[in-house]
Scaffold this active site. Structure first.
Site, PDB file in Angstrom:
ATOM      1  N   GLY A  71      41.428  60.907  -2.800  1.00 25.58           N
ATOM      2  CA  GLY A  71      42.403  61.459  -3.745  1.00 25.58           C
ATOM      3  C   GLY A  71      42.177  62.961  -3.888  1.00 25.58           C
ATOM      4  N   GLN A 179      45.185  57.828 -11.361  1.00 27.50           N
ATOM      5  CA  GLN A 179      44.924  56.863 -12.436  1.00 27.50           C
ATOM      6  C   GLN A 179      46.148  56.015 -12.767  1.00 27.50           C
ATOM      7  OE1 GLN A 179      42.118  56.021 -13.936  1.00 27.50           O
ATOM      8  NE2 GLN A 179      40.849  57.599 -12.996  1.00 27.50           N
ATOM      9  N   SER A 199      44.723  57.290  -4.623  1.00 22.22           N
ATOM     10  CA  SER A 199      43.376  56.993  -4.132  1.00 22.22           C
ATOM     11  C   SER A 199      43.131  55.489  -4.125  1.00 22.22           C
ATOM     12  CB  SER A 199      42.331  57.691  -5.013  1.00 22.22           C
ATOM     13  OG  SER A 199      41.032  57.356  -4.569  1.00 22.22           O
ATOM     14  N   THR A 237      40.608  61.165  13.332  1.00 27.83           N
ATOM     15  CA  THR A 237      40.780  59.738  13.601  1.00 27.83           C
ATOM     16  C   THR A 237      40.801  58.978  12.281  1.00 27.83           C
ATOM     17  OG1 THR A 237      39.729  59.960  15.736  1.00 27.83           O
ATOM     18  CG2 THR A 237      39.787  57.740  14.795  1.00 27.83           C
ATOM     19  N   CYS A 325      33.616  64.242 -16.834  1.00 27.18           N
ATOM     20  CA  CYS A 325      33.787  62.844 -16.458  1.00 27.18           C
ATOM     21  C   CYS A 325      32.620  62.371 -15.614  1.00 27.18           C
ATOM     22  CB  CYS A 325      35.138  62.579 -15.804  1.00 27.18           C
ATOM     23  SG  CYS A 325      35.299  63.107 -14.137  1.00 27.18           S
TER      24      CYS A 325
HETATM   25  C1  LIG Z   1      39.314  59.672  -9.183  1.00 21.49           C
HETATM   26  C2  LIG Z   1      40.355  60.708  -9.373  1.00 21.49           C
HETATM   27  C3  LIG Z   1      40.620  61.673  -8.383  1.00 21.49           C
HETATM   28  C4  LIG Z   1      39.795  61.789  -7.143  1.00 21.49           C
HETATM   29  O1  LIG Z   1      39.995  60.740  -6.236  1.00 21.49           O
HETATM   30  P1  LIG Z   1      38.829  60.457  -5.147  1.00 21.49           P
HETATM   31  O2  LIG Z   1      39.454  59.480  -4.219  1.00 21.49           O
HETATM   32  O3  LIG Z   1      37.681  59.905  -5.918  1.00 21.49           O
HETATM   33  O4  LIG Z   1      38.520  61.751  -4.508  1.00 21.49           O
HETATM   34  C5  LIG Z   1      41.625  62.579  -8.592  1.00 21.49           C
HETATM   35  N1  LIG Z   1      42.354  62.545  -9.703  1.00 21.49           N
HETATM   36  C6  LIG Z   1      42.146  61.632 -10.681  1.00 21.49           C
HETATM   37  C7  LIG Z   1      43.009  61.653 -11.886  1.00 21.49           C
HETATM   38  C8  LIG Z   1      41.135  60.707 -10.539  1.00 21.49           C
HETATM   39  O5  LIG Z   1      40.919  59.826 -11.523  1.00 21.49           O
END
Ligand SMILES: *Cc1c(COP(=O)(O)O)cnc(C)c1O
Length: 389
Positions: A71, A179, A199, A237, A325
């Protein structure tokens, strides 16, 4: 010892069905999707199925889904990629003061490199105002990036209204929906967004996989350069098994969305009511009307969240504090600060986040543990209370 995991906004366990679907892609089905023989085309098909399943969850077309390594990478790509592609038009971006670090730190990094960034404020419930967004747009603005659901206090932002303001001024709109995915209904067309970060590990899929939705027609530069993967937009990849897992998790989330939301809302409200009913001087942070169904963000006045966290940990209960966090950091949460929560109260804040494996018994056990822990800590800190905390 009993263990209770209440940190689903940090990560979720991989569901059994997800893991089982992934497993063969480490061993039998290992072909590189870019190769030209049979086992490679099977891998390619698996990628496309995952793309379709994720697209279905947010009402996008599969061609608009680009898998990434997280994410965080999707967030970085959206920001770097649009500012680069639009640099002839302008160098101003607008974001908020409650974003995840993946957006916040990216914006701060770019500010040292000639990008102008505005950080919108929020009200005391953590909600961003479309009117303030409109006032902040100028003729150099090329990107608005505002999150859909906040990861600390769970506030659900008025993305449709915010995106409409950006559209009216011809500005691209990105939302970090990490989220939101699987926790609130998402329809990219209805919301009118141009880009959306997602994510896998927040929806019971594996870690290290994310995706960026890019609406057809949006101009964005590449962020990771190299091979022709992901329709020549994201090189490297593919994490085949990971993407297969993300796709399966998306399919399950889609199938169970309404039940998941109803069940979590009930558990969360039960928990909040029990905490309020059995412990004095607690505040619930964030909006109760526009809130992630599994989020309870609670301030226990006069005491330190770190101390609560450690004592809960001794009882096998896992939570986060309001000190950023990641609990590795002791700096007070920028989200609670932006909502106007006083610093001493931020330090007494705990985030409880529930998910599909949370039970009522888990929550009862947690309330009993909290009653004992809070009483004990307040006895110790009664000196500070007398000082007027
Ligand atoms: C967890 C989170 C991310 C990051 O995602 P990852 O896959 O852990 O890098 C970004 N934004 C929010 C709001 C998140 O809760």
């Amino acid at each position: 010892m009993k263990e209770v995991y209440l940190d689903y906004s940090a990560t979720t366990p991989v569901k059994k069905e997800v893991f089982e679907e992934m497993a063969p892609y480490f061993t039998e089905h290992f072909g590189n999707p870019s190769s030209l023989y049979k086992i490679a085309s099977e891998s390619k098909e698996a990628l496309n199925l995952a793309r379709k399943r994720l697209a279905d969850l947010i009402n996008a077309s599969p061609e608009e889904i680009f898998f990434t390594g997280s994410g965080t990478e999707a967030d970085n790509w959206a920001v770097f990629g649009t500012l680069d592609a639009m640099k002839k038009k302008g160098n101003h971006m607008i974001t908020s003061s409650i974003e995840h670090h993946a957006i916040m730190h990216t914006a701060q990094y770019l500010m040292k490199r000639g990008i102008d960034a505005t950080f919108l404020s929020v009200d005391k419930e953590g909600i961003i105002s479309p009117a303030e967004l409109e006032k902040s747009i100028n003729d150099k603005t090329v990107l608005v990036s505002l999150m859909m659901v906040n990861n600390e206090v769970g506030s659900i932002e008025p993305i449709k209204e915010l995106a409409l303001v950006a559209k009216k001024h011809g500005v691209l709109f990105h939302t970090d929906a990490v989220q939101a995915l699987g926790n609130v209904p998402i329809d990219v067309k209805e919301l009118g967004v141009d880009m959306m970060s997602l994510s896998s590990h927040k929806i019971y899929g594996p870690k290290g996989v994310g995706a960026l939705y890019i609406r057809k027609g949006v101009r964005i530069s590449n962020f990771v350069h190299g091979g022709a993967q992901e329709n020549k937009k994201r090189a490297g990849t593919e994490n085949l098994a990971g993407i297969v897992g993300f796709g399966k998790a998306a399919e399950l989330a889609n199938k169970n969305l309404t039940d998941h939301i109803n069940r979590l809302t009930e558990l969360r409200n039960y928990f909040i009511d029990r905490v309020k009913g059995s412990i004095k001087d607690v505040n619930i942070n964030g909006s109760m009307d526009h809130r992630h169904p599994g989020n309870a963000n609670i301030t226990f006045n006069y005491i330190e969240g770190e101390a609560i966290l450690l004592l809960l940990n001794e009882k096998g209960i896992y939570v986060s504090t309001g000190s950023a966090c990641s609990s590795a950091s002791l700096s007070p949460s920028h989200v609670l600060a932006a909502m106007g929560v006083p610093v001493e109260m931020i330090h007494g804040t705990i985030r409880f986040t529930m998910g599909d494996f949370t039970t009522k018994e888990d929550l009862d056990y947690t309330v009993e543990a909290l009653k004992e822990i809070i009483t004990k800590l307040r006895e110790v800190s009664s000196v500070s209370e007398e000082k007027g905390w």
